[in-house]
Design a protein around this motif. Structure first.
Motif, PDB file in Angstrom:
ATOM      1  N   GLY A  25      30.397   5.014  33.589  1.00  0.00           N
ATOM      2  CA  GLY A  25      31.093   6.291  33.723  1.00  0.00           C
ATOM      3  C   GLY A  25      30.597   7.075  34.923  1.00  0.00           C
ATOM      4  O   GLY A  25      31.394   7.610  35.704  1.00  0.00           O
ATOM      5  N   ASN A  26      29.284   7.144  35.086  1.00  0.00           N
ATOM      6  CA  ASN A  26      28.718   7.856  36.238  1.00  0.00           C
ATOM      7  C   ASN A  26      29.126   7.206  37.554  1.00  0.00           C
ATOM      8  O   ASN A  26      29.426   7.887  38.538  1.00  0.00           O
ATOM      9  N   ALA A  27      29.143   5.879  37.563  1.00  0.00           N
ATOM     10  CA  ALA A  27      29.542   5.158  38.780  1.00  0.00           C
ATOM     11  C   ALA A  27      31.009   5.427  39.115  1.00  0.00           C
ATOM     12  O   ALA A  27      31.370   5.619  40.280  1.00  0.00           O
ATOM     13  N   ALA A  28      31.852   5.473  38.085  1.00  0.00           N
ATOM     14  CA  ALA A  28      33.279   5.737  38.301  1.00  0.00           C
ATOM     15  C   ALA A  28      33.502   7.149  38.829  1.00  0.00           C
ATOM     16  O   ALA A  28      34.345   7.376  39.708  1.00  0.00           O
ATOM     17  N   VAL A  29      32.725   8.108  38.318  1.00  0.00           N
ATOM     18  CA  VAL A  29      32.844   9.491  38.778  1.00  0.00           C
ATOM     19  C   VAL A  29      32.399   9.609  40.234  1.00  0.00           C
ATOM     20  O   VAL A  29      33.057  10.264  41.046  1.00  0.00           O
ATOM     21  N   GLN A  30      31.289   8.976  40.584  1.00  0.00           N
ATOM     22  CA  GLN A  30      30.801   9.025  41.963  1.00  0.00           C
ATOM     23  C   GLN A  30      31.826   8.416  42.925  1.00  0.00           C
ATOM     24  O   GLN A  30      32.091   8.974  43.997  1.00  0.00           O
ATOM     25  N   LYS A  31      32.414   7.292  42.515  1.00  0.00           N
ATOM     26  CA  LYS A  31      33.406   6.630  43.360  1.00  0.00           C
ATOM     27  C   LYS A  31      34.636   7.515  43.538  1.00  0.00           C
ATOM     28  O   LYS A  31      35.138   7.689  44.654  1.00  0.00           O
ATOM     29  N   ALA A  32      35.109   8.095  42.442  1.00  0.00           N
ATOM     30  CA  ALA A  32      36.309   8.934  42.501  1.00  0.00           C
ATOM     31  C   ALA A  32      36.051  10.220  43.266  1.00  0.00           C
ATOM     32  O   ALA A  32      36.914  10.704  44.003  1.00  0.00           O
ATOM     33  N   ALA A  33      34.850  10.805  43.096  1.00  0.00           N
ATOM     34  CA  ALA A  33      34.523  12.067  43.766  1.00  0.00           C
ATOM     35  C   ALA A  33      34.438  11.892  45.279  1.00  0.00           C
ATOM     36  O   ALA A  33      34.715  12.830  46.037  1.00  0.00           O
ATOM     37  N   ASN A  34      34.062  10.715  45.718  1.00  0.00           N
ATOM     38  CA  ASN A  34      33.908  10.456  47.142  1.00  0.00           C
ATOM     39  C   ASN A  34      35.151   9.837  47.775  1.00  0.00           C
ATOM     40  O   ASN A  34      35.166   9.543  48.969  1.00  0.00           O
ATOM     41  N   ALA A  35      36.211   9.640  46.975  1.00  0.00           N
ATOM     42  CA  ALA A  35      37.444   9.061  47.506  1.00  0.00           C
ATOM     43  C   ALA A  35      38.193  10.098  48.335  1.00  0.00           C
ATOM     44  O   ALA A  35      38.157  11.293  48.028  1.00  0.00           O
ATOM     45  N   PRO A  36      38.864   9.678  49.407  1.00  0.00           N
ATOM     46  CA  PRO A  36      39.626  10.623  50.240  1.00  0.00           C
ATOM     47  C   PRO A  36      40.678  11.351  49.402  1.00  0.00           C
ATOM     48  O   PRO A  36      41.404  10.732  48.623  1.00  0.00           O
ATOM     49  N   GLY A  37      40.730  12.664  49.561  1.00  0.00           N
ATOM     50  CA  GLY A  37      41.741  13.434  48.842  1.00  0.00           C
ATOM     51  C   GLY A  37      41.462  13.655  47.371  1.00  0.00           C
ATOM     52  O   GLY A  37      42.346  14.055  46.617  1.00  0.00           O
ATOM     53  N   ALA A  38      40.237  13.395  46.941  1.00  0.00           N
ATOM     54  CA  ALA A  38      39.889  13.554  45.527  1.00  0.00           C
ATOM     55  C   ALA A  38      40.029  15.008  45.099  1.00  0.00           C
ATOM     56  O   ALA A  38      39.704  15.926  45.844  1.00  0.00           O
ATOM     57  N   THR A  39      40.532  15.215  43.897  1.00  0.00           N
ATOM     58  CA  THR A  39      40.688  16.557  43.343  1.00  0.00           C
ATOM     59  C   THR A  39      40.065  16.596  41.955  1.00  0.00           C
ATOM     60  O   THR A  39      39.727  15.559  41.377  1.00  0.00           O
ATOM     61  N   VAL A  40      39.930  17.801  41.424  1.00  0.00           N
ATOM     62  CA  VAL A  40      39.410  17.948  40.071  1.00  0.00           C
ATOM     63  C   VAL A  40      40.326  17.238  39.079  1.00  0.00           C
ATOM     64  O   VAL A  40      39.876  16.614  38.118  1.00  0.00           O
ATOM     65  N   GLN A  41      41.631  17.305  39.325  1.00  0.00           N
ATOM     66  CA  GLN A  41      42.584  16.651  38.430  1.00  0.00           C
ATOM     67  C   GLN A  41      42.406  15.136  38.422  1.00  0.00           C
ATOM     68  O   GLN A  41      42.454  14.500  37.367  1.00  0.00           O
ATOM     69  N   SER A  42      42.194  14.535  39.604  1.00  0.00           N
ATOM     70  CA  SER A  42      42.005  13.087  39.660  1.00  0.00           C
ATOM     71  C   SER A  42      40.696  12.682  38.995  1.00  0.00           C
ATOM     72  O   SER A  42      40.598  11.636  38.353  1.00  0.00           O
ATOM     73  N   LEU A  43      39.676  13.552  39.122  1.00  0.00           N
ATOM     74  CA  LEU A  43      38.394  13.281  38.459  1.00  0.00           C
ATOM     75  C   LEU A  43      38.537  13.382  36.950  1.00  0.00           C
ATOM     76  O   LEU A  43      37.918  12.619  36.203  1.00  0.00           O
ATOM     77  N   ALA A  44      39.348  14.328  36.492  1.00  0.00           N
ATOM     78  CA  ALA A  44      39.539  14.523  35.055  1.00  0.00           C
ATOM     79  C   ALA A  44      40.112  13.266  34.413  1.00  0.00           C
ATOM     80  O   ALA A  44      39.734  12.887  33.305  1.00  0.00           O
ATOM     81  N   THR A  45      41.018  12.604  35.116  1.00  0.00           N
ATOM     82  CA  THR A  45      41.617  11.377  34.601  1.00  0.00           C
ATOM     83  C   THR A  45      40.569  10.281  34.458  1.00  0.00           C
ATOM     84  O   THR A  45      40.553   9.534  33.476  1.00  0.00           O
ATOM     85  N   VAL A  46      39.666  10.196  35.432  1.00  0.00           N
ATOM     86  CA  VAL A  46      38.589   9.208  35.378  1.00  0.00           C
ATOM     87  C   VAL A  46      37.653   9.500  34.214  1.00  0.00           C
ATOM     88  O   VAL A  46      37.290   8.612  33.435  1.00  0.00           O
ATOM     89  N   VAL A  47      37.262  10.757  34.082  1.00  0.00           N
ATOM     90  CA  VAL A  47      36.339  11.160  33.015  1.00  0.00           C
ATOM     91  C   VAL A  47      36.914  10.853  31.638  1.00  0.00           C
ATOM     92  O   VAL A  47      36.208  10.421  30.727  1.00  0.00           O
ATOM     93  N   GLU A  48      38.226  11.031  31.489  1.00  0.00           N
ATOM     94  CA  GLU A  48      38.877  10.837  30.194  1.00  0.00           C
ATOM     95  C   GLU A  48      38.816   9.392  29.720  1.00  0.00           C
ATOM     96  O   GLU A  48      38.994   9.109  28.542  1.00  0.00           O
ATOM     97  N   SER A  49      38.534   8.468  30.636  1.00  0.00           N
ATOM     98  CA  SER A  49      38.473   7.059  30.249  1.00  0.00           C
ATOM     99  C   SER A  49      37.218   6.719  29.453  1.00  0.00           C
ATOM    100  O   SER A  49      37.169   5.694  28.773  1.00  0.00           O
ATOM    101  N   PHE A  50      36.197   7.575  29.530  1.00  0.00           N
ATOM    102  CA  PHE A  50      34.974   7.268  28.778  1.00  0.00           C
ATOM    103  C   PHE A  50      34.447   8.434  27.935  1.00  0.00           C
ATOM    104  O   PHE A  50      33.484   8.292  27.196  1.00  0.00           O
ATOM    105  N   VAL A  51      35.086   9.597  28.035  1.00  0.00           N
ATOM    106  CA  VAL A  51      34.705  10.753  27.210  1.00  0.00           C
ATOM    107  C   VAL A  51      35.821  11.026  26.203  1.00  0.00           C
ATOM    108  O   VAL A  51      36.995  11.104  26.586  1.00  0.00           O
TER     109      VAL A  51
END
Length: 211
Positions: A25-51
Motif C-alpha cells: 500500500g505504501n509503495a502504491a501511494v508513493q508511486k501514485a503521488a510521484n506520477a505526473p499530474g497526480a491529484t488527491v482524487q487519484s491518490l484516493a482511488t489508490v488508497v481505497e484498494s487497501f483501506v
C-alpha cells in the motif's frame, strides 16, 4: 520447469500477509503521488484498494449506534463517511509519501492484525501502527485504522461522533458529515499531489474535525 511453474502458481495464490499489505500500500501511494499530474482524487482511488473505509466508519460509529440504524441510514452514513475518509486519508497519505518508512513487527490474532512502522519526516520520527482485519478466514487483509503517535483515527472520529450524537442526534451527525465531506472534496477537486506534499511536509496528518 513444471516445478517452477507450480511454485509460482502457489506463491501467486498465497494470501498476502498484513505486513505486505501495508508495504504494498505504501509503495502504491508513493508511486501514485510521484506520477505526473497526480491529484488527491487519484491518490484516493489508490488508497481505497487497501483501506476499508466502510469498516473504519462502522467501528468509529460504534456497535450500539450502528445496530440502532435502519438499512437506509447505514447506507447513507457509510457512503458519506467513505467520501469524507477517502478525501482526508488521501491527503494524509500524500503528506507521508516521501517519508522514510521502517517496518517493525507484525502481530496477528485471528482475523485482527497490527503492523508497526516508524516514519521519518525530515528530522521527526513518528510511530505509525496499522490495524487490519479480515472479514473471514479466506478474505484479504484490509486496513481499518491508523494509529499515529498513539492517536487512533477510529478513536478520534468515535469521540467526535459521540459528542455530536449526544447533542444533535444521528440526523445532525449526518448533516455535519455531509458538509465536511463537501468541503474537503471541493478543496481537493483541483489540488495536485505536489502542492499537498509541499503543505503537508513534516506533518503526519490527523482526522479532520467534523463538529
Amino acid at each position: 520447469m513444471i516445478a517452477s511453474l507450480l511454485a509460482a502458481t502457489l506463491l501467486a495464490a498465497a494470501p498476502v500477509s498484513p505486513l505486505n499489505v501495508v508495504k504494498n500500500g505504501n509503495a502504491a501511494v508513493q508511486k501514485a503521488a510521484n506520477a505526473p499530474g497526480a491529484t488527491v482524487q487519484s491518490l484516493a482511488t489508490v488508497v481505497e484498494s487497501f483501506v476499508d473505509f466502510e469498516e473504519l466508519a462502522k467501528r468509529a460509529l460504534g456497535e450500539k449506534a450502528w445496530t440502532g440504524l435502519t438499512a437506509a441510514q447505514r447506507k447513507e452514513f457509510t457512503d458519506t463517511m467513505t467520501g469524507l475518509l477517502r478525501a482526508s486519508y488521501a491527503q494524509k497519505a500524500i503528506g507521508q509519501a516521501k517519508a522514510d518508512v521502517k517496518y517493525g513487527k507484525e502481530s496477528v490474532q485471528g482475523t485482527e492484525a497490527t503492523v508497526d512502522t516508524q516514519l521519518t519526516v525530515k528530522t521527526d520520527q513518528v510511530p505509525v501502527d496499522y490495524k487490519l482485519y479480515k472479514a473471514s478466514a479466506k478474505a484479504d487483509w484490509r486496513i481499518y485504522d491508523v494509529v499515529t503517535d498513539e492517536v487512533s483515527l477510529v478513536d478520534t472520529y468515535s469521540g467526535q461522533f459521540k459528542k455530536i450524537l449526544s447533542t444533535k442526534g444521528f440526523d445532525g451527525l449526518l448533516t455535519t458529515l455531509k458538509s465536511k465531506r463537501a468541503q474537503l472534496e471541493k478543496e481537493n477537486a483541483n489540488t495536485s499531489a505536489a502542492s499537498v506534499n509541499e503543505s503537508a511536509a513534516g506533518s503526519t496528518g490527523a482526522a479532520p474535525q467534523v463538529k
